[in-house]
Design a protein around this motif. Structure first.
Motif, mmCIF file in Angstrom:
data_model
loop_
_atom_site.group_PDB
_atom_site.id
_atom_site.type_symbol
_atom_site.label_atom_id
_atom_site.label_comp_id
_atom_site.label_asym_id
_atom_site.label_seq_id
_atom_site.Cartn_x
_atom_site.Cartn_y
_atom_site.Cartn_z
ATOM 1 N N TYR A 231 0.950 -0.998 0.118
ATOM 2 C CA TYR A 231 -0.002 0.008 0.064
ATOM 3 C C TYR A 231 0.862 1.253 0.026
ATOM 4 N N LYS B 279 8.808 -3.110 8.602
ATOM 5 C CA LYS B 279 8.569 -3.138 7.257
ATOM 6 C C LYS B 279 8.079 -1.624 6.822
ATOM 7 N N PHE C 206 1.351 5.711 5.539
ATOM 8 C CA PHE C 206 -0.245 5.714 6.440
ATOM 9 C C PHE C 206 -1.125 6.158 5.304
ATOM 10 N N GLN D 256 -5.076 7.255 9.079
ATOM 11 C CA GLN D 256 -3.941 6.891 9.956
ATOM 12 C C GLN D 256 -3.064 8.374 10.197
ATOM 13 N N SER E 65 -10.824 -1.920 13.212
ATOM 14 C CA SER E 65 -11.125 -3.513 13.350
ATOM 15 C C SER E 65 -9.760 -4.133 13.244
ATOM 16 N N GLY F 279 -6.618 -5.735 12.144
ATOM 17 C CA GLY F 279 -5.963 -5.735 10.861
ATOM 18 C C GLY F 279 -5.760 -4.188 10.128
ATOM 19 N N SER F 280 -6.473 -3.149 10.927
ATOM 20 C CA SER F 280 -6.650 -1.742 10.561
ATOM 21 C C SER F 280 -5.222 -0.961 10.721
ATOM 22 N N LYS G 55 -3.924 -0.561 13.830
ATOM 23 C CA LYS G 55 -4.014 0.404 15.041
ATOM 24 C C LYS G 55 -2.601 0.240 16.011
ATOM 25 N N THR G 56 -2.069 -0.971 15.737
ATOM 26 C CA THR G 56 -0.785 -1.434 16.658
ATOM 27 C C THR G 56 0.221 -0.372 16.000
ATOM 28 N N ALA G 57 0.301 -0.710 14.703
ATOM 29 C CA ALA G 57 1.424 -0.180 13.885
ATOM 30 C C ALA G 57 1.508 1.519 14.248
ATOM 31 N N GLU H 271 -5.401 -3.229 22.561
ATOM 32 C CA GLU H 271 -6.393 -4.135 22.734
ATOM 33 C C GLU H 271 -7.258 -3.887 24.092
ATOM 34 N N PHE I 268 -5.518 -3.883 6.321
ATOM 35 C CA PHE I 268 -4.278 -4.186 5.819
ATOM 36 C C PHE I 268 -4.072 -5.455 5.700
ATOM 37 N N ARG I 269 -4.754 -6.404 6.278
ATOM 38 C CA ARG I 269 -4.183 -7.589 6.779
ATOM 39 C C ARG I 269 -5.214 -8.770 5.877
HETATM 40 N N1 LIG Z 1 -0.464 1.944 6.092
HETATM 41 C C1 LIG Z 1 -0.310 0.624 6.069
HETATM 42 N N2 LIG Z 1 0.256 0.234 4.911
HETATM 43 C C2 LIG Z 1 0.745 -1.216 4.922
HETATM 44 N N3 LIG Z 1 0.412 -2.053 5.663
HETATM 45 C C3 LIG Z 1 -0.012 -1.620 6.940
HETATM 46 C C4 LIG Z 1 -0.356 -0.028 7.198
HETATM 47 N N4 LIG Z 1 -0.867 -0.109 8.608
HETATM 48 C C5 LIG Z 1 -0.722 -1.500 8.956
HETATM 49 N N5 LIG Z 1 -0.064 -2.204 8.149
HETATM 50 C C6 LIG Z 1 -0.024 -3.594 8.387
HETATM 51 O O1 LIG Z 1 -1.276 -4.163 8.650
HETATM 52 C C7 LIG Z 1 -1.014 -5.421 9.434
HETATM 53 C C8 LIG Z 1 -2.028 -5.099 10.774
HETATM 54 O O2 LIG Z 1 -1.567 -4.092 11.185
HETATM 55 P P1 LIG Z 1 -1.799 -3.957 12.907
HETATM 56 O O3 LIG Z 1 -1.324 -5.111 13.637
HETATM 57 O O4 LIG Z 1 -1.339 -2.681 13.280
HETATM 58 O O5 LIG Z 1 -3.545 -4.082 12.919
HETATM 59 P P2 LIG Z 1 -4.357 -3.894 14.331
HETATM 60 O O6 LIG Z 1 -5.282 -2.942 14.078
HETATM 61 O O7 LIG Z 1 -3.316 -3.600 15.527
HETATM 62 O O8 LIG Z 1 -4.910 -5.544 14.385
HETATM 63 P P3 LIG Z 1 -5.361 -6.539 15.329
HETATM 64 O O9 LIG Z 1 -6.302 -5.501 16.004
HETATM 65 O O10 LIG Z 1 -5.604 -7.752 14.941
HETATM 66 O O11 LIG Z 1 -4.242 -6.369 16.250
HETATM 67 C C9 LIG Z 1 0.273 -5.237 9.887
HETATM 68 O O12 LIG Z 1 1.029 -6.336 9.062
HETATM 69 C C10 LIG Z 1 0.844 -3.896 9.631
HETATM 70 O O13 LIG Z 1 2.112 -3.798 9.202
#
Ligand SMILES: Nc1ncnc2c1ncn2[C@@H]1O[C@H](COP(=O)(O)OP(=O)(O)OP(=O)(O)O)[C@@H](O)[C@H]1O
Length: 947
Positions: free
Chosen positions: A109, A122, A126, A130, A145, A147-148, A150-152, A320, A386-387
């Motif tokens: 992305y 990686k 954003f 984001q 949700s 894979g959105s 959040k953690t990143a 979380e 993103f997941r």
């Molecule tokens: N802007 C972005 N571009 C590409 N990949 C992204 C982007 N933001 C997040 N990701 C990727 O998407 C995946 C999910 O991100 P992350 O773990 O932060 O989501 P989350 O919302 O915390 O999910 P969960 O609630 O399941 O823990 C990770 O591999 C992360 O690197």
């Protein structure tokens, strides 16, 4: 090519940057003198002495230069991105042409509007949502949700904070993952000190509770013994009620009184009013059970710790957040110095069990703590995913639609649809439930570590196992937090057909169109959502575990909910399901990943069925076996036992045992330096070879952390022999760096020990071992509190070295002059360490002295970790009251280390006039005095005469 720059890189301050960027943008690699210096790392020439480091990527049809780092005056060895201490000889590296970009990795992305990118493990660009959150100062609540991102995003925001920072979440696995992401690519910030803690560790950092935290499994075992009436049979539910309704929800009290509990509203409890008295009786029994069996409950401790917690963080991130109760959140908030310095993120759709989390309660809590109300844009919602593949996200969205259309009373914060930015195309299919299909599917998936089967209830796992051989079968409670490329939901809806039929109600396709609109509860007494939340959330969580492909097998394939999900046709073949066979290596990683996440059952099954690992067939010399060996060798003089004991004593440099052997007439023990090479040849030769086939075969048979007869793991021996390649291979196989040998030292400390005894080892071998072997942190307990000592702190290294010096120097120092360890000891050892692993300034004596004195038990310093006890001027011992967490258990430092092994080498008696002076008796009595001192101090007895 397009140019993107790393966030935080100040290009305006880089001389010649614009000219270089223009050349690269015009594909002019030759005037930029581009050369490849690492894995997707290139350098370009800014001017005579300065260089720019960049990476190449592709996105769609465009190629990109990602500017990473300014290399001033050829100082490649200081680069964050190149291997530590890298020496680059520019003259010997050939130039590269712009065509290399055609082979560059793809970015999944990229936001075309943003010229800057972020880096965790990686590259991240954003999206607009984001970015907007990234720009907004705290306080913040980020909802999104699975894979959105959040953690990143949260981790990137954390990098902006200075001072004392806390990242806390319930799952220890997530904590470790977040820490690894945070420090990936060599990130650091001098004015920031971050604690990455699981919630349990956070509790322990206030005060270590007695006992162990109650687990769902222990609870379930207890509940099974209670002869519960049918209405209370579901132990998950009961546990949830105890932890979410009776305790946890109201931070004002440890738990509700019987009357208050019975008076709870219909939506505040899982159970109807008529069963509550019975539930409360059980709760009282549960309290007694906790006390009697030495368990603790995180809610009850959180409430008790409210009185103890002190503000100590400038910024707090809670990941979380839906997994924590109100009292737990309050305990975290109370640690803030500035009430607004928080960032919470979570997703209430990911709650499997019927808990009582609600965003409005969280908001109220934070409002109250903040005093002056919260800013209007406190809450931000991330809508992208993103997941998961777009197909999986589409099904997840349909579920959210159904939940919304059916129970429109959900809060605004749980009410959003997801836009897929997922990486790969996938598929969602309903399969016929026939023996042929199941056989076919089993054949294709049994050997794949990327295919998991999920069921709603634990009892359904047995049925799955009749048809499928994969060890990756999970109930929904176990599946939380996992993700697999392919997921099969087996009888997920049919198992509770009535519930799911009621959820579907009379909804039709037309009800599932358009955006979600927030609507207030129509009827406050309507409990339907609470009842159904478990089922619909469970399905949502199950679906979103699939990264790419999702399959369903339902005995009853005609169900209204399936129809609403668009799954009306059950396929009669599984030809599209790829037949996959994972390598043993993949399976080993999978077993390890599951172990870290507490999924012992599935991990054990992989180890047994697929990896076919078994216990070592030899007896390990430790504990009683060691005592018995000593007895045979020293009391009964058995020859074989003497040889074995001598080998053991040599491995651990146990001078007391060697002396005893010599005194028993076993001459060989007199010359350990001669005996050592023989021992190493006999036992460790395979660990020195370039192709250590024998070691790896044993690793395959017994697992990577098996113990040899001396109780050492392969990693410890590879470290001892300085075999960096083997260390690397073992770490790739997930060898545990936290395990300790018979001397209480881990593989990292064993390398330090070798470096201490041999300057050449320190110079030549240590650099390749140092960072790879050091565990991310050491858990120590001082004054009843957990301190997670991060690898990045000098205190971490000092404690590790002090443990090594305990064996290498303390005995001799004490025997000679009743001295302990001093800054000189540390400095002498560190002097041989290359600057690439310990920077010059950290090796200077004044700096070492300052760390020793800052961490003295009595010193008044906010960052005092109380690691050392000052005996007299400049003389230190490791704090005898410190404990280390080894393999999950707290052990006092002087039971981890072995004071009994300290002894002086035997010397011949010296004629003294007409008598003989026996230096050995004197040394022995000195060691006895040292041991008794350590025991006294460890047990808190006063030895004031010493100070
Ligand atoms: N802007 C972005 N571009 C590409 N990949 C992204 C982007 N933001 C997040 N990701 C990727 O998407 C995946 C999910 O991100 P992350 O773990 O932060 O989501 P989350 O919302 O915390 O999910 P969960 O609630 O399941 O823990 C990770 O591999 C992360 O690197």
């Amino acid at each position: 090519m397009k140019i993107l720059t790393y966030r935080g890189l100040d290009t305006a301050a880089i001389p010649g940057y614009d000219k270089l960027a223009a050349a690269l943008a015009a594909d002019d690699f030759s005037s930029a003198e581009v050369k490849k210096v690492g894995d997707n790392l290139y350098r370009a020439r800014l001017d005579r002495s300065n260089r720019m480091l960049f990476a190449l990527y592709r996105h769609q049809d465009e190629r990109y230069v990602l500017m990473l780092e300014y290399i001033h005056a050829h100082a490649y060895e200081k680069s964050r991105f190149l291997a530590r201490g890298a020496e680059i000889d520019e003259a010997r590296i050939p130039a590269v042409a712009p065509e290399v970009a055609g082979e560059a990795p793809q970015l999944s992305y990229l936001n075309p509007k943003l010229p800057r990118f972020h880096l965790l493990d990686k590259v991240l660009s954003f999206d607009d949502d984001q970015e907007a959150v990234y720009q907004q100062p705290p306080p913040l609540v980020i909802i999104g949700s699975a894979g959105s991102g959040k953690t990143a995003l949260t981790l990137e925001k954390m990098k902006e904070a200075s001072g004392d920072v806390l990242y806390v979440t319930r799952s220890p696995f997530l904590v470790q993952n977040a820490r690894d992401l945070y420090y990936a690519n060599g990130w650091e910030r001098e004015d920031q000190s971050v604690d990455f803690l699981s919630f349990r560790e956070y509790l322990e950092s206030i005060q270590v509770p007695d006992g162990k935290e109650i687990t769902p499994r222990a609870f379930s075992a207890w509940a099974d013994r209670q002869r519960l009436p049918k209405a209370l049979k579901d132990s998950h539910q009961l546990f949830e009620e105890f932890q979410g309704a009776i305790s946890g929800a109201d931070p004002e009290c440890a738990y509700l009184s019987r009357d208050d509990y019975c008076a709870l509203g219909v939506k505040q409890s899982i159970y109807p009013p008529e069963t509550r008295a019975e539930v409360y009786d059980l709760f009282e029994k549960y309290l007694r059970f906790l006390a009697e069996q030495g368990w603790f409950d995180a809610n009850l401790i959180s409430h008790a710790w409210l009185a103890r917690v002190r503000p100590r963080y400038d910024f707090v991130v809670v990941d979380e957040v839906q997994d924590l109760t109100n009292v737990q959140l309050l305990l975290i908030l109370r640690a803030l110095r500035t009430p607004s310095g928080f960032l919470l993120c979570g997703d209430s759709n990911q709650i499997v069990h019927p808990n009582f989390f609600s965003w409005s309660k969280v908001k109220t809590l934070f409002w109250r703590e903040q005093g002056d109300g919260a800013p209007a844009d406190l809450i931000r919602i991330l809508n992208a995913n993103f997941r998961n593949s777009p197909q999986v996200t589409a099904i997840a969205n349909r579920l959210l639609h159904i939940k919304h259309a059916r129970f429109g009373s959900v809060d605004r914060e749980s009410n959003y649809l997801v836009r897929s930015c997922g990486p790969a195309l996938g598929r969602v299919a309903l399969l016929q439930d026939s023996d042929r299909i199941k056989r076919d599917l089993d054949r294709r998936t049994a050997a794949s570590a990327r295919f998991a089967i999920l069921v709603l209830h634990p009892e359904q796992k047995a049925e799955v196992r009749q048809f499928f051989r994969t060890p990756l079968v999970f109930s929904i409670h176990e599946a939380k937090g996992l993700e697999y490329e392919n997921v099969l939901l087996y009888g997920f809806l049919s198992g509770e057909e009535k519930r799911f039929r009621e959820i579907a109600g009379d909804l039709s396709e037309a009800d599932l169109q358009g955006e979600l609109r927030y609507a207030r509860t129509r009827d406050k007494g309507d409990k339907s959502l609470e009842i159904y939340k478990f089922y619909i959330n469970a399905l949502y969580v199950a679906v979103t575990r699939a990264v790419k492909n999702l399959y369903l097998i339902e005995p009853r394939s005609k169900q209204p909910l399936l129809a609403l999900l668009g799954l009306t046709e059950a396929l009669a073949g599984v030809e599209d399901v790829e037949e996959a066979r994972s390598s043993l290596e993949e399976w080993r990683h999978e077993a390890h990943r599951l172990e870290l996440q507490g999924k012992e059952e599935q991990a054990a099954e992989i180890r047994e069925q697929i990896l076919k690992q078994r216990a070592v067939p030899w007896a390990v010399i430790q504990g009683d076996a060691l005592a018995e060996l000593e007895d045979k060798a020293l009391q009964r003089g058995e020859k074989k036992a003497r040889i074995a004991l001598m080998e053991y004593a040599l491995v651990y440099r146990d001078q007391r045992l060697l002396n005893a052997l010599v005194q028993g007439g076993f001459k060989t023990a007199q010359q350990p330096d001669k005996a050592m090479p023989v021992l190493e040849r006999t036992h460790f030769l395979p660990y020195t070879l370039k192709h250590p086939g024998t070691v790896l075969r044993q690793v395959d048979q017994y697992g990577v952390d098996f113990r040899n007869v001396f109780g050492q793991t392969p990693l410890m021996i590879a470290s001892r022999m300085g075999n960096a390649e083997l260390v690397e291979t073992l770490l790739d196989r997930d060898a545990d760096t936290g395990l300790v040998d018979g001397n209480g030292l881990n593989a990292f400390q064993i390398a330090l020990e070798r470096a201490c005894a041999d300057a050449r080892f320190a110079r030549n071998k240590l650099p390749a071992l140092f960072e790879r072997l050091a565990p991310a942190s050491l858990d120590i307990q001082v004054d009843g509190r957990l301190i997670k000592l991060d690898q990045r702190l000098m205190e971490y290294l000092m404690l590790c070295i002090a443990m090594v010096l305990f064996y290498q120097r303390l005995g001799e120092h004490w025997a000679r002059r009743r001295n302990a360890l001093s800054a000189v000891d540390f400095a002498e050892l560190l002097a041989h360490f290359p600057d690439s692993i310990v920077p010059e300034r950290r090796k200077k004596r004044p700096y070492i002295s300052s760390i020793l004195s800052k961490n003295e038990i009595q010193r008044d310093d906010p960052y005092n970790r109380k690691l050392f006890l000052r005996l007299k001027h400049g003389q230190y011992l490791i704090n005898p009251r410190l404990a280390l967490r080894i393999e999950g258990n707290w052990r006092p430092i002087y039971s981890v280390l072995q004071p009994l092994r300290l002894a002086s080498q035997l010397r011949d008696p010296v004629p003294w006039g007409n008598t003989r002076w026996d230096p050995n008796a004197e040394a022995a009595s000195a060691m006895m005095a040292l041991r008794s001192l350590l025991t006294d101090l460890a047990e808190g007895r006063d030895r004031e005469e010493l100070f």
